[in-house]
Structure formats: structure tokens, C-alpha cells
Design an enzyme around this catalytic site. Structure first.
Site, PDB file in Angstrom:
ATOM      1  N   ASP A 481       0.801  -1.223   0.000  1.00 33.42           N
ATOM      2  CA  ASP A 481       0.000   0.000   0.000  1.00 33.42           C
ATOM      3  C   ASP A 481       0.834   1.274   0.000  1.00 33.42           C
ATOM      4  OD1 ASP A 481      -2.677  -0.813   0.060  1.00 33.42           O
ATOM      5  OD2 ASP A 481      -2.510  -1.387   2.160  1.00 33.42           O
TER       6      ASP A 481
HETATM    7  C1  BGC Z   1      -0.327  -0.154   5.555  1.00 33.53           C
HETATM    8  C2  BGC Z   1       0.134   1.047   6.258  1.00 33.53           C
HETATM    9  C3  BGC Z   1      -0.222   2.301   5.475  1.00 33.53           C
HETATM   10  C4  BGC Z   1      -1.686   2.294   5.127  1.00 33.53           C
HETATM   11  C5  BGC Z   1      -2.139   3.460   4.310  1.00 33.53           C
HETATM   12  C6  BGC Z   1      -1.777  -0.039   5.248  1.00 33.53           C
HETATM   13  O1  BGC Z   1      -2.226  -1.123   4.568  1.00 33.53           O
HETATM   14  O2  BGC Z   1      -0.025  -1.280   6.336  1.00 33.53           O
HETATM   15  O3  BGC Z   1       1.484   0.961   6.520  1.00 33.53           O
HETATM   16  O4  BGC Z   1       0.140   3.424   6.196  1.00 33.53           O
HETATM   17  O5  BGC Z   1      -2.023   1.117   4.485  1.00 33.53           O
HETATM   18  O6  BGC Z   1      -1.536   3.532   3.074  1.00 33.53           O
HETATM   19  O1  IFM Z   2      -1.366  -5.440   1.413  1.00 32.68           O
HETATM   20  C1  IFM Z   2      -1.551  -4.591   2.491  1.00 32.68           C
HETATM   21  C2  IFM Z   2      -2.863  -4.942   3.118  1.00 32.68           C
HETATM   22  O2  IFM Z   2      -3.924  -4.816   2.223  1.00 32.68           O
HETATM   23  C3  IFM Z   2      -3.108  -4.129   4.341  1.00 32.68           C
HETATM   24  N1  IFM Z   2      -2.026  -4.206   5.247  1.00 32.68           N
HETATM   25  C4  IFM Z   2      -0.722  -3.913   4.692  1.00 32.68           C
HETATM   26  C5  IFM Z   2      -0.407  -4.686   3.455  1.00 32.68           C
HETATM   27  C6  IFM Z   2       0.921  -4.220   2.862  1.00 32.68           C
HETATM   28  O3  IFM Z   2       0.922  -2.847   2.593  1.00 32.68           O
END
Ligand code: BGC
Ligand code: IFM
Length: 819
Positions: A481
Site C-alpha cells: 500500500d
Molecule cells: C499499511 C500502512 C499504510 C496504510 C495506508 C496499510 O495497509 O499497512 O502501513 O500506512 O495502508 O496507506
Molecule cells: O497489502 C496490504 C494490506 O492490504 C493491508 N495491510 C498492509 C499490506 C501491505 O501494505
């Protein structure tokens, strides 16, 4: 340092020190009513949706961290304590918390008064039971007062913590006998309420927080408890609570039992109670009658235990390693179910107000539960597909109550579509139910389609969205993400913007390419099974093209590149100053079979070992970004070693474990497995800090200040992927379309193991022997005494009706000789 121990027979983690390194929680509830409960009775409850129907209040980021919960106070002669240690924190002579499957028991003793509180949610009801047993272990008669306490939330948890101008005037309660009804309206609709009751006469009550606690006191010193006198307060506005006062006399050796019930009542949606009118108490009373005696509670608890026994009995391992067995047989499966139920909504790190059901998350979560709840996995797949757009792109999340796509977040994560293929493949392989492909499920615009049409759209979405190197466009981000590569500046010196317009954003993802060559063949096989050979041929040639693209443009010298950014610069290359190697493409490209013959796959995984391996697991990238690179998006906003910036992102570790099994390197695979599996980390609980019975999303990496310290336990794709890695690839008991494959890849020193697996209506008792001490390779397999060809126990798809999956009547004995 340990704070408890595993009781494998009872399938409990038993905590014997209340001051755990972080609150160690459990989840009660398995269908609609849920409760998070910490080892000192902190936490909260909700019905279906942790944001919209929050039953009790909880304050995140609190001081102390875990304040607010389902508390009991004992008062005697001017002295008082909490039998769960918190919130009063008076020293207990004995403390124990047993976190079991869907229930917890907290026991505390002080001054010879011992209390055991059993907390659980019955399998098919919307309430939680707190059965409190209190015993006089001394030799004199004791007269004590027992106070209960819950704090009601005014339903919408976000509104509850922000909209005080309204909310402080809405609270309404009613007390009838020993039952406290929380009647606050939810906006204009009084179509639900909650209640808190006890199966005994009470000598008083409180329903107003300020009257009970006192405006300047905390949970640890409620003025009513300090004085030992209930206020009989009736809340009007402000903060409604539920508290009973019971006067209890205990003879020496005497034990008494009290049953408290916190219940939620939903009215029929088209039969709303009138505003300010009555509530349907009869429904509440009939729920109360279901649990108003010890026998009824014992039965409900037994039912809960059978429910979990049945769910978890689909896969059973005896390996000779207790830690592995307890992970596989109990805790990993349990976490998979909780994660599947709650997506990423409510944990001690997810506040329950921000996230819906994630498209990619759910498809991965179901990999860990499809063998336990195939019907629910099927339903989830259909729900997910229904939010998909006709061009194959998907809403990134949907709302659990409405099942509508979340417009605020929208779409544009270009990995999302492929996960639907993976989820569907897992479902078909486990159940044999190929008929799901014909299931009618429209696209988001209402256009009629079958699930197969969705998978085709998913596949094509990658094919039709490729960038300059023939690699998939990344969109807003792929699985990672925080890698937002379509960030660009139109004018040097101006702030960066993100584009999601596909003609604009040219950043490409080698991870999606790796996913495509791993997951794409699943799609090809499905096409062939249902006679769509022409589509299969085309799809296969797209996969070949993608393989070529990766081998030509997706590689660095010693490993797979991660991506190309908006400007066409490499990401995850030795040429970069930081972020030279990323974990994700190494896992997926090798799983997809890239570079196996040429030896490049081996090189890539050796690089992973050399660059990403640490004492506590594999970091996501190396070296972490120490400065902020706006063109890479959020990733470098994290300090080095945390989260996606070089944290040990446990979700991605099993991809390397699986990739190692593709190369036949069982020693490496299992070593990586053990490094992050919580049961192996129990002794370092003081460093790891999270529950030793569930995975955390992230452990701080080697460049972090607190290397080895975990965060974000419970709700993470880590649970499902580690389950897949250990059961399907290391133990190698792997459902395939055509049957059950036996393909272990284990440490050489293992002499074998035993697995019982429920599969398509039969039980397979699988004895694996490894006399030659190899990592991989099966010499022969006997099924019921007959040698079979190869290592696949064939079970044709068309013979498998979906209804069969839980009929365990037939058993097969499988003897496997490795070599
Ligand atoms: C990730 C975070 C990030 C967020 C927003 C999550 O899935 O684990 O590290 O800050 O998404 O982008
Ligand atoms: O792939 C994502 C997931 O959808 C939510 N937690 C963090 C992961 C890696 O960014």
C-alpha cells in the site's frame, strides 16, 4: 521472558502475570456479536459492524493503554479490588487468564476470596455471558459487595468520540428489576437496544457514569465502589453505563455463581419502535431465560467448544514438535477464522471505525479458512465479486453492513483483481465445487455475469493495463500500500501529486507480474475444466509474454526488480542508493516458476537470505529509506525498519517460505517459518511484546531502534499465508483441482510426520516417512494399501457436490515414503 504457557489439551494460552508487555487479547464471538477482551478484562463489544453498532465504549490511545472494559469490583469493609487485576490494580494473591477458543476465564484471588469470571459469546446468540463464581477460601464468614460495570457506547463509535454537542444529551436508560436497558436512540431509528442483567436480586445499581465513577476519578477508584454504596442513578444524557450492586454473604468454603448477560437486540427492520416509545423487552427477557442458570451456561459453553472443535478438526498434525503442532492445530487456524470474520476492522491496533472489508485482504484471508467454512468462503467470494467493475478493476473495500463498495477509497489498486482468481481457485481446490464458476453475480454496474466472467475480467485487467516494459501498471499501489509510484511533480519545487489515471500513471509493478505468472495458470486450468480452451490458450500465451517481460525487464543482477516508477526509473535495484532489494517479487516470481532452470531463482532467494534475513524474520526491503523520496509515495515516510520501510512484514515472509519449497529447500523454508511463528517466540515475549499465540503484522526490522518488537497483532494476512505455507507447502498436503497432492518439503533431519485432513467429504490419515532424510521428493504413496501413481490422490472434480464437504464418514489410510 514468558508471561504464561500453552495448555495444549485445553487449547488455551494461560497468562499468569497480568502485566503482559502489551494487553494480550482474545476475541469472543464468531458470527454477528463480537467482543475484544484483554487479559485484564479491557476491551469492547459490537454487533456486526465495529463502527456503526458499537455496544460498549472503548478509548484508543488511552492512558493507561487498556482502560475501559467489562469490570467487576469487590468491596469489603472499606477495601476494594478488581478480581481481574485492572483497573484497580490492587495486588492479587493469585491471578490467571485463560484465553481459549472464543472464551476467556480470568481468575483472581485476594484475602481468601477467589473469583473466576468466564466470558464468552454463545455460538448463535447476540449476547455475551460473564459467569462470575466467587468463593470464600478462608475460615470466617465474609460479607462483600460486588459491583459490575460496563460503559455503553452511543452506537456509532466515530460519532461517539466526536459529536459531543449532540451525544451528551441523547443517553437514555431504563431499569427493571436486575436489568438495565440502554435505550439511547441511534439517530432517528430506535431499532435496537442493549441490556445488562444479572440472574439475582440486586441491592442497587448505577446507570450514570459520573454518579458511579465521579467526575474527577478514574476506573480504578469509582466513588460508588470506594464508598461501597450504589447511587441508584438514572442516566439522562451524558454517559450511560450499567452497574449492579450485589450483597453477598459467603460461609467458609462456600462458592456462589452469578450470571451477568450483556445483550444486543435488533428489531425487525420494518417494525421500528417508535421514537421515545417502548423497547421490546420481551425479546430481551427470552434471551435472558436462555442463560439464567449454570446448567444453561455450561451447555452454551459446551456448544461453543464443540463448534470450535469441529472447525479446527479439518486439519490435524502430529510432528513431534509441540510448538509446530499447536500453531497448526489450534492457534494459526483460530487466528485465520478471527481475521476472516473481522477483516481489518477491530483490534487493539485497528480502531473499528476506519476500514471496511478489503478486496485483496479478504481473498487472502479465505485461503486460511476455506477448509473450515467453505460455505462462508463461497459467500464472501460472491460478495467481493459483486463489487467488481466490468473492466475487472475493483473497489478496494466494501462496507460489511451494506456490502456496497467504499466510494471514499474507490479503486485503482492494480493487484486487487488477481486476488479474486486466487481466492476462487483455493475454494474450488478445497471443495471440488467447480459449479461456483457458473454462479450468477452481476458486476457493480448491474450487468449480469457469472463468476467466471469476473475472473476473466480480472485476468484481462492485467493484460490491458501494461506499461512501457510490458509489465503491469501498478495504479495507486499493489499489495504494498505504501509504494505509491505514480507520484510525480509537474513543476520542480512543487508538491507531489498522485495520479490514478491509467494513461498518466506509467509506473509498473514486478510484483503484479509475479502474481500474474503464479495466479494466471490457475485461471487457465479453470478455463480448461469448463471447456473454454480458446480462452485458456490465449491466457497461456499472455502468461508466456509476461514471463518474457519479467526475464527481460524485471530483473536486476541478482534478484527480481520491484518496479519502475513514474519516470521509468528502477525501484529495488542495486543501482538505487536505498531500497535495493524488495521481498515481494522474489517470492511471487519464484512461486510463478521464473528463473528456475537458469538458476536465477536460486540466486534471488540466496540474495533474500543474504540481504533480508535477520534473527527475527525477513525484512521487506534493504537498505531501508533513510530519507524521504516523494516519488516513491508513502513508503519512505516511515522511519527505517518500520512497517513497509524495512520492517519484518510477516505477511510477505511465507511467500519466501513457499518459494523455497519450489526450489526444494526445506531447511530454509522451515527456518523462516520458525522465526516468525508466535509459539516459537514465547520465550522472548519481553522483546516481541505481542501475544505469543497469534501473528503480528509487523516486527521491527534490523534498522529499527527496537528490532524484534512486534505491532499490529491479530488482523493480518500473515495468518492465512503462514497457514498455507506450512500446511500446503512445507508439510505439502495440498489441495489441487484434481485431488489431494502430497508434496512435503521439510527439513532434512525430520523423520516424518502424521496429518489427518478432512477433504471433500472424506478423512485422509496421512503417515509421511522420511527414511532417507531428504527435504523433498516422494518415492511412493499407498492409499489403503495400494500404490498410486505419482503423488496426487485423484478425486475428479465433477463427483464432488458441495454439500459433501463436511461428511466425514469415509477414511483413507495414506502411507507416504519420501526419498
Ligand atoms: C499499511 C500502512 C499504510 C496504510 C495506508 C496499510 O495497509 O499497512 O502501513 O500506512 O495502508 O496507506
Ligand atoms: O497489502 C496490504 C494490506 O492490504 C493491508 N495491510 C498492509 C499490506 C501491505 O501494505
Amino acid at each position: 521472558m514468558k508471561y504464561g504457557y500453552f495448555d495444549d489439551r485445553a487449547r488455551e494460552y494461560v497468562i499468569n502475570n497480568p502485566e503482559t508487555p502489551y494487553p494480550w487479547i482474545n476475541y469472543l464471538g464468531s458470527k454477528n456479536y463480537f467482543c475484544l477482551l484483554s487479559n485484564t478484562a479491557g476491551g469492547y463489544s459490537f454487533y456486526k459492524d465495529a463502527r456503526l453498532l458499537r455496544i460498549t465504549r472503548y478509548r484508543y490511545n488511552n492512558v493507561p493503554i487498556d482502560a475501559g472494559g467489562k469490570y467487576y469490583y469487590i468491596y469489603e469493609d472499606g477495601e476494594y479490588w478488581s478480581p481481574t487485576w485492572a483497573p484497580v490494580k490492587a495486588k492479587l494473591d493469585y491471578y490467571q487468564c485463560q484465553h481459549g477458543l472464543g472464551y476467556s476465564v480470568i481468575t483472581g484471588e485476594r484475602k481468601n476470596i477467589s473469583t473466576e469470571i468466564l466470558y464468552f459469546v454463545p455460538v448463535d446468540d447476540n449476547c455475551e455471558i460473564h459467569r462470575l463464581k466467587i468463593k470464600n477460601n478462608g475460615s470466617s464468614v465474609r460479607k462483600i459487595k460486588l459491583f459490575s460495570f460496563v460503559e455503553f457506547c452511543l452506537w456509532d463509535a466515530y460519532d461517539d468520540m466526536t459529536n459531543f454537542q449532540r451525544n451528551l444529551s441523547t443517553g437514555e436508560v431504563e431499569v427493571e428489576g436486575s436489568t438495565i436497558f440502554h435505550k439511547t436512540e441511534y439517530r432517528e431509528r430506535r431499532n435496537h437496544f442493549s441490556f445488562f442483567t444479572v440472574n439475582s436480586n440486586i441491592s442497587g445499581f448505577d446507570t450514570d457514569r459520573e454518579s458511579f465513577i465521579g467526575l474527577y476519578n478514574g476506573f480504578h477508584e469509582p466513588q460508588v465502589v470506594v464508598s461501597g454504596r450504589p447511587g441508584n442513578s438514572i442516566a439522562s444524557g451524558w454517559s450511560p453505563i450499567g452497574s449492579h450492586c450485589l450483597e453477598i454473604v459467603l460461609q467458609p468454603g462456600e462458592e456462589q455463581s452469578y450470571i451477568f448477560i450483556l445483550g444486543f437486540m435488533e428489531n425487525n427492520p420494518d417494525n421500528k419502535w417508535s421514537s421515545c416509545g417502548g423497547i421490546n423487552k420481551d425479546k430481551a427477557y427470552s434471551m435472558i431465560r436462555r442463560y439464567n442458570s449454570d446448567i444453561k451456561v455450561d451447555n452454551a459453553l459446551q456448544q461453543l467448544k464443540s463448534y470450535w472443535d469441529d472447525l479446527l478438526s479439518g486439519f490435524y498434525l502430529e510432528s513431534g514438535d509441540d510448538r509446530l503442532d499447536r500453531m497448526v492445530n489450534t492457534w494459526n487456524q483460530y487466528q485465520c477464522m478471527v481475521t476472516f470474520n473481522l477483516a481489518r476492522s477491530a483490534s487493539y491496533f485497528e480502531s473499528g471505525i476506519s476500514r471496511g472489508i478489503g478486496f485483496r485482504d479478504s481473498n487472502q484471508d479465505l485461503l486460511g479458512v476455506v477448509h473450515m467454512v467453505p460455505e462462508r468462503a463461497r459467500e464472501r467470494l460472491i460478495d467481493l465479486a459483486r463489487t467488481q467493475f466490468e473492466d475487472g478493476s475493483t473497489y478496494h473495500q466494501y462496507q460489511p453492513l451494506t456490502k456496497e463498495g467504499n466510494n471514499e477509497i474507490g479503486s485503482g489498486f492494480n493487484d486487487d483483481p488477481l486476488w479474486l482468481i486466487l481466492g476462487t481457485a483455493a475454494y474450488i481446490k478445497e471443495t471440488g465445487d467447480i459449479s461456483i464458476l457458473n454462479e450468477e453475480v452481476s458486476f457493480n454496474n448491474g450487468k449480469e455475469a457469472t463468476l467466471f466472467d469476473h475472473l476473466l475480467a480480472s485476468f484481462n485487467h492485467v493484460v490491458l493495463n501494461k506499461g512501457p516494459h510490458g509489465l503491469p501498471l501498478i495504479g495507486r499501489a499493489d499489495w504494498n500500500d505504501c509504494l505509491n509510484l505514480n507520484c510525480f511533480s509537474t513543476d520542480p519545487g512543487e508538491s507531489f501529486q498522485t495520479t490514478t489515471n491509467k494513461d498518466d500513471g506509467q509506473a509498473e509493478s514486478v510484483l503484479i507480474a509475479g502474481m500474474f505468472v503464479t495466479i494466471g495458470p490457475e485461471f487457465v486450468k479453470m478455463c480448461r475444466f469448463i471447456g473454454k480452451d480458446e480462452i485458456a490458450d490465449r491466457a497461456q500465451s499472455e502468461i508466456e509474454d509476461m514471463k518474457k517481460a519479467v526475464m527481460e525487464h524485471g530483473r536486476d543482477k541478482n534478484w527480481f526488480l520491484r518496479a519502475y516508477d513514474y519516470y521509468g526509473n528502477k525501484v529495488g535495484s542495486i543501482d538505487n542508493n536505498e531500497g535495493q532489494i524488495y521481498i515481494e517479487p522474489q517470492g511471487f516470481c519464484v512461486m510463478g516458476g521464473l528463473g528456475i532452470e537458469s538458476g536465477f531463482a536460486r540466486k534471488a532467494l540466496d540474495s533474500v537470505k543474504e540481504r533480508l534475513d535477520t534473527e527475527y524474520g525477513l525484512v521487506l526491503l534493504d537498505p531501508p529509506y533513510k530519507q524521504y523520496y516523494p516519488e516513491l509515495g508513502e513508503i519512505s515516510s516511515y522511519p527505517p525498519g518500520y512497517k513497509e520501510n524495512g520492517g519484518i512484514f510477516c505477511h510477505a515472509n511465507p511467500w519466501i517460505m513457499i518459494a523455497e519449497t519450489v526450489l526444494g529447500r526445506g531447511n530454509n523454508a522451515f527456518e523462516y517459518y520458525k522465526k516468525i511463528a508466535p509459539a516459537y517466540l514465547e520465550e522472548i515475549s519481553d522483546i516481541h511484546r505481542m501475544e505469543p499465540y497469534v501473528y503480528a503484522q509487523m516486527i521491527a526490522g534490523k534498522d529499527a531502534v527496537n528490532h524484534g518488537e512486534a505491532k499490529n497483532s491479530w488482523l493480518t494476512g500473515t495468518a492465512a499465508w503462514n497457514y498455507v505455507a506450512i500446511t500446503h507447502y512445507i508439510l505439502g498436503i495440498r489441495p489441487e483441482y484434481e485431488g489431494l497432492k502430497i508434496d512435503p518439503c521439510i527439513p532434512e533431519e525430520w523423520s516424518g510426520f502424521y496429518v489427518e485432513k478432512r477433504f471433500r467429504g472424506k478423512v485422509y490419515k496421512i503417515h509421511v516417512n522420511n527414511p532417507a532424510k531428504v527435504s523433498k521428493g516422494v518415492k511412493h504413496i499407498k492409499v489403503d494399501g495400494e500404490i498410486i501413481e505419482g503423488n496426487l490422490i485423484r478425486i475428479p472434480l465433477e463427483n464432488q457436490a458441495r454439500e459433501n464437504v463436511n461428511d466425514n464418514t469415509t477414511q483413507h489410510i495414506v502411507e507416504v515414503i519420501m526419498g
